[in-house]
Design a protein around this motif. Structure first.
Motif, PDB file in Angstrom:
ATOM      1  N   ARG A 341     -22.325 -26.173  18.169  1.00 21.96           N
ATOM      2  CA  ARG A 341     -21.804 -26.382  19.516  1.00 21.96           C
ATOM      3  C   ARG A 341     -20.855 -27.582  19.527  1.00 21.96           C
ATOM      4  N   THR A 342     -21.209 -28.603  18.778  1.00 25.99           N
ATOM      5  CA  THR A 342     -20.336 -29.775  18.688  1.00 25.99           C
ATOM      6  C   THR A 342     -19.013 -29.390  18.046  1.00 25.99           C
ATOM      7  N   PHE A 343     -19.083 -28.534  17.021  1.00 25.18           N
ATOM      8  CA  PHE A 343     -17.845 -28.081  16.384  1.00 25.18           C
ATOM      9  C   PHE A 343     -16.962 -27.328  17.383  1.00 25.18           C
ATOM     10  N   GLN A 344     -17.591 -26.431  18.157  1.00 26.39           N
ATOM     11  CA  GLN A 344     -16.797 -25.662  19.131  1.00 26.39           C
ATOM     12  C   GLN A 344     -16.133 -26.584  20.151  1.00 26.39           C
ATOM     13  N   ARG A 345     -16.880 -27.607  20.552  1.00 22.57           N
ATOM     14  CA  ARG A 345     -16.308 -28.558  21.523  1.00 22.57           C
ATOM     15  C   ARG A 345     -15.144 -29.332  20.906  1.00 22.57           C
ATOM     16  N   LEU A 346     -15.302 -29.722  19.650  1.00 28.07           N
ATOM     17  CA  LEU A 346     -14.211 -30.425  18.963  1.00 28.07           C
ATOM     18  C   LEU A 346     -12.991 -29.510  18.872  1.00 28.07           C
ATOM     19  N   ARG A 347     -13.231 -28.265  18.431  1.00 22.23           N
ATOM     20  CA  ARG A 347     -12.122 -27.326  18.259  1.00 22.23           C
ATOM     21  C   ARG A 347     -11.403 -27.092  19.593  1.00 22.23           C
ATOM     22  N   ASP A 348     -12.187 -26.894  20.648  1.00 20.73           N
ATOM     23  CA  ASP A 348     -11.567 -26.679  21.959  1.00 20.73           C
ATOM     24  C   ASP A 348     -10.721 -27.886  22.375  1.00 20.73           C
ATOM     25  N   ALA A 349     -11.244 -29.077  22.115  1.00 22.19           N
ATOM     26  CA  ALA A 349     -10.515 -30.285  22.510  1.00 22.19           C
ATOM     27  C   ALA A 349      -9.221 -30.428  21.712  1.00 22.19           C
ATOM     28  N   VAL A 350      -9.290 -30.111  20.423  1.00 21.14           N
ATOM     29  CA  VAL A 350      -8.093 -30.226  19.570  1.00 21.14           C
ATOM     30  C   VAL A 350      -7.044 -29.215  20.012  1.00 21.14           C
ATOM     31  N   LEU A 351      -7.485 -27.983  20.250  1.00 16.00           N
ATOM     32  CA  LEU A 351      -6.526 -26.923  20.598  1.00 16.00           C
ATOM     33  C   LEU A 351      -5.963 -27.090  22.012  1.00 16.00           C
ATOM     34  N   ALA A 352      -6.646 -27.910  22.809  1.00 15.03           N
ATOM     35  CA  ALA A 352      -6.162 -28.137  24.173  1.00 15.03           C
ATOM     36  C   ALA A 352      -5.001 -29.131  24.209  1.00 15.03           C
ATOM     37  N   VAL A 353      -4.805 -29.848  23.118  1.00 17.81           N
ATOM     38  CA  VAL A 353      -3.708 -30.828  23.092  1.00 17.81           C
ATOM     39  C   VAL A 353      -2.377 -30.077  22.963  1.00 17.81           C
ATOM     40  N   GLN A 354      -1.451 -30.392  23.851  1.00 18.38           N
ATOM     41  CA  GLN A 354      -0.144 -29.724  23.818  1.00 18.38           C
ATOM     42  C   GLN A 354       0.637 -30.201  22.596  1.00 18.38           C
ATOM     43  N   ALA A 355       0.923 -29.287  21.662  1.00 17.45           N
ATOM     44  CA  ALA A 355       1.712 -29.638  20.483  1.00 17.45           C
ATOM     45  C   ALA A 355       2.644 -28.471  20.159  1.00 17.45           C
ATOM     46  N   PRO A 356       3.694 -28.291  20.971  1.00 17.65           N
ATOM     47  CA  PRO A 356       4.608 -27.185  20.721  1.00 17.65           C
ATOM     48  C   PRO A 356       5.334 -27.360  19.398  1.00 17.65           C
ATOM     49  N   GLY A 357       5.664 -26.268  18.753  1.00 18.15           N
ATOM     50  CA  GLY A 357       6.469 -26.342  17.535  1.00 18.15           C
ATOM     51  C   GLY A 357       5.664 -26.482  16.261  1.00 18.15           C
ATOM     52  N   VAL A 358       4.336 -26.544  16.357  1.00 16.33           N
ATOM     53  CA  VAL A 358       3.481 -26.567  15.154  1.00 16.33           C
ATOM     54  C   VAL A 358       2.284 -25.642  15.382  1.00 16.33           C
ATOM     55  N   ARG A 359       1.618 -25.274  14.278  1.00 19.91           N
ATOM     56  CA  ARG A 359       0.380 -24.504  14.385  1.00 19.91           C
ATOM     57  C   ARG A 359      -0.783 -25.444  14.091  1.00 19.91           C
ATOM     58  N   VAL A 360      -1.813 -25.367  14.910  1.00 22.70           N
ATOM     59  CA  VAL A 360      -2.974 -26.251  14.739  1.00 22.70           C
ATOM     60  C   VAL A 360      -4.204 -25.398  14.458  1.00 22.70           C
ATOM     61  N   GLU A 361      -4.934 -25.752  13.395  1.00 23.53           N
ATOM     62  CA  GLU A 361      -6.170 -25.040  13.085  1.00 23.53           C
ATOM     63  C   GLU A 361      -7.297 -26.039  12.854  1.00 23.53           C
ATOM     64  N   VAL A 362      -8.503 -25.621  13.194  1.00 26.31           N
ATOM     65  CA  VAL A 362      -9.670 -26.479  12.976  1.00 26.31           C
ATOM     66  C   VAL A 362     -10.710 -25.649  12.237  1.00 26.31           C
ATOM     67  N   GLN A 363     -11.197 -26.148  11.118  1.00 27.69           N
ATOM     68  CA  GLN A 363     -12.227 -25.411  10.381  1.00 27.69           C
ATOM     69  C   GLN A 363     -13.464 -26.279  10.163  1.00 27.69           C
ATOM     70  N   LEU A 364     -14.603 -25.606  10.177  1.00 26.09           N
ATOM     71  CA  LEU A 364     -15.883 -26.289   9.952  1.00 26.09           C
ATOM     72  C   LEU A 364     -16.137 -26.354   8.450  1.00 26.09           C
ATOM     73  N   LEU A 365     -16.441 -27.539   7.932  1.00 24.17           N
ATOM     74  CA  LEU A 365     -16.706 -27.671   6.489  1.00 24.17           C
ATOM     75  C   LEU A 365     -18.203 -27.692   6.180  1.00 24.17           C
ATOM     76  N   SER A 366     -18.974 -28.409   6.976  1.00 23.68           N
ATOM     77  CA  SER A 366     -20.423 -28.397   6.753  1.00 23.68           C
ATOM     78  C   SER A 366     -21.136 -28.925   7.989  1.00 23.68           C
ATOM     79  N   HIS A 367     -22.407 -28.664   8.056  1.00 19.96           N
ATOM     80  CA  HIS A 367     -23.151 -29.101   9.233  1.00 19.96           C
ATOM     81  C   HIS A 367     -24.641 -29.170   8.929  1.00 19.96           C
ATOM     82  N   GLY A 368     -25.365 -29.973   9.685  1.00 19.44           N
ATOM     83  CA  GLY A 368     -26.819 -30.072   9.539  1.00 19.44           C
ATOM     84  C   GLY A 368     -27.414 -30.692  10.793  1.00 19.44           C
ATOM     85  N   MET A 369     -28.615 -30.248  11.135  1.00 21.38           N
ATOM     86  CA  MET A 369     -29.290 -30.771  12.328  1.00 21.38           C
ATOM     87  C   MET A 369     -29.903 -32.146  12.050  1.00 21.38           C
TER      88      MET A 369
END
Ligand SMILES: [Zn+2]
Length: 461
Positions: A341-369
């Motif tokens: 859920r934290t990853f999804q929130r991070l991804r949503d926040a990153v993708l919400a930033v207006q950055a025309p002219g580039v492609r932005v991707e966010v990937q999860l590398l690892s996680h643990g509770m």
């Protein structure tokens, strides 16, 4: 001597020399789990533990195969009506390089100044040995244990416990318990007795910002192309506020608030913020002002940029607009925060930033509770009483910033409260050259576990 604990103590005193020799023998086995040439040593270390558990009266002793290194299982389940404790430790150790910094070879144990020096002396073979001898002492001196105990010692902790969850899933039928006790932690600064009641979880992601197919001439294209490095900087700047608070919407929604008792325990711990800043070479510590330093370390989540790269980094100047820019971003999480859920929130926040002219991707590398056990949980109270009886004084309660994969597994897969009762000295040099264990901690650790089993007999079930 009618008090069973007196009889157990007498047994331990009478076998002190034998115990130390046995500890040394265990440490001589170079059980480095991550290096394939040590595969036979992993087998030998597992056999060492299993052979003794069997000989000392534990039952159903098994070196249980996984797709990696085996898990050692053993139990003793004859304390009718008493609770069952699941004990965890690991017999694998970290690699030893740089070898030249060791005073003596890492697998030739050396005793000096009340400490035993060897790889694994503290992390975690010393603590596995503590449990082996606490069980032996009860069984030989009294003939029984005050509680039911199941031992689970794995060989992949230092490599992320890759196959451990799978083993837990397929062995659920013999893992029924009331509490999990992990001895893979230690005392507070100054070698002050402590119980670890919280471990943080982790979410690790990478942000990739991609612009033109190749680096561009900044004279020809500057003014007409979005710069991926600037876009990335803009994105990162939105993730955290000036005051150190994470700015991702919803980030703190599941954070458990610190209780008054918890705050008092944090406030009681002797730390010197200025000395800490000096030690790491910064002008001052920085973080959320309304929380204590140790609260920020253990009971608050974080967001950090672990690395950032892109474009020209060589000597001199090169006038380009980089084709891409990247950042590794990780969050330490506190109990109840779901890493996905934290990853999804991070991804949503990153993708919400207006950055025309580039492609932005966010990937999860690892996680643990993460995990957290209340200070006033009866199993934690009993642990505190047992530590107090052996080492004197009220123990401190630690929230560690790091993680132990098994702790999260016991919590999430088996639904068990987890008590991290470990005995290493804070200057044990775990993972580093000249790893060591203070022998008084080792011996006191055995006596604490002896008392803890007796104290847990009354654990409400
Ligand atoms: Zn460990």
């Amino acid at each position: 001597m009618t008090d069973p604990i007196d009889r157990v103590d007498a047994f331990l005193a009478a076998h002190a020399q034998e115990r130390l020799a046995d500890y040394v023998e265990f440490l001589r086995i170079p059980s480095i789990g991550t290096l394939s040439e040590h595969q036979p040593d992993m087998v030998a270390a597992a056999a060492f533990v299993a052979e003794r558990l069997e000989r000392w009266g534990l039952e159903h002793v098994e070196v249980s195969a996984t797709d990696g290194h085996p898990v050692i299982y053993a139990d003793w389940l004859h304390a009718d009506g008493a609770p069952t404790v699941l004990v965890y430790g690991h017999y694998d150790v970290q690699p030893v390089d740089p070898l030249e910094l060791w005073v003596r070879p890492p697998f030739e144990p050396r005793i000096e100044g009340g400490r035993i020096y060897a790889r694994g002396a503290a992390d975690d073979k010393g603590q596995v040995h503590i449990h082996m001898w606490a069980a032996r002492a009860w069984l030989e001196a009294v003939g029984s244990l005050p509680v039911n105990v199941r031992y689970v010692f794995e060989g992949e902790e230092e490599s992320g416990s890759t196959h451990f969850d799978g083993w837990l899933e397929s062995n659920r039928h013999r893992l029924d318990a009331d509490v999990a006790v992990i001895s893979d932690t230690g005392f507070f600064e100054g070698n002050l007795p402590a119980i670890t009641v919280g471990l943080r979880g982790l979410m690790y992601a990478q942000i990739d910002v991609t612009g033109p197919a190749l680096d561009l001439h900044s004279g020809t294209w500057g003014g007409n192309v979005q710069n991926p490095a600037i876009a990335l900087a803009r994105i990162i700047a939105t993730l955290k506020r000036e005051d150190g608070r994470v700015a991702i919407p919803g980030f703190y929604d599941e954070v458990r608030s610190i209780t008054e008792r918890g705050h008092d325990e944090f406030a009681r711990m002797p730390i010197d913020a200025a000395a800490m800043a000096h030690q790491i070479g910064v002008p001052e510590l920085f973080g959320e002002e309304e929380f204590l330093v140790l609260e920020r370390r253990g009971a608050r989540p974080t967001l950090d940029v672990n690395g950032i790269w892109g474009g020209f980094e060589g000597e001199g100047s090169k006038t380009i607009i980089p084709a891409h820019a990247h950042a590794k971003v990780s969050c330490r999480l506190v109990a109840d925060m779901d890493p996905m859920r934290t990853f999804q929130r991070l991804r949503d926040a990153v993708l919400a930033v207006q950055a025309p002219g580039v492609r932005v991707e966010v990937q999860l590398l690892s996680h643990g509770m993460g995990t957290q056990t209340a200070i006033d949980h009866p199993a934690a109270v009993a642990a505190a009483a047992s530590l107090r009886a052996v080492f004197g004084g009220d123990p401190y309660y630690l929230f560690e910033g790091g993680s132990i994969p098994a702790a999260a597994s016991f919590d999430t897969l088996l639904g068990l409260p987890v008590v991290l009762l470990g005995f290493t000295n804070p200057d044990d040099q775990a993972h580093a050259p000249n790893e060591n264990m203070v022998l008084a901690n080792y011996e006191g650790g055995i006596r604490t576990i002896v008392r803890y089993w007796a104290a847990l007999r009354g654990l409400p079930r």
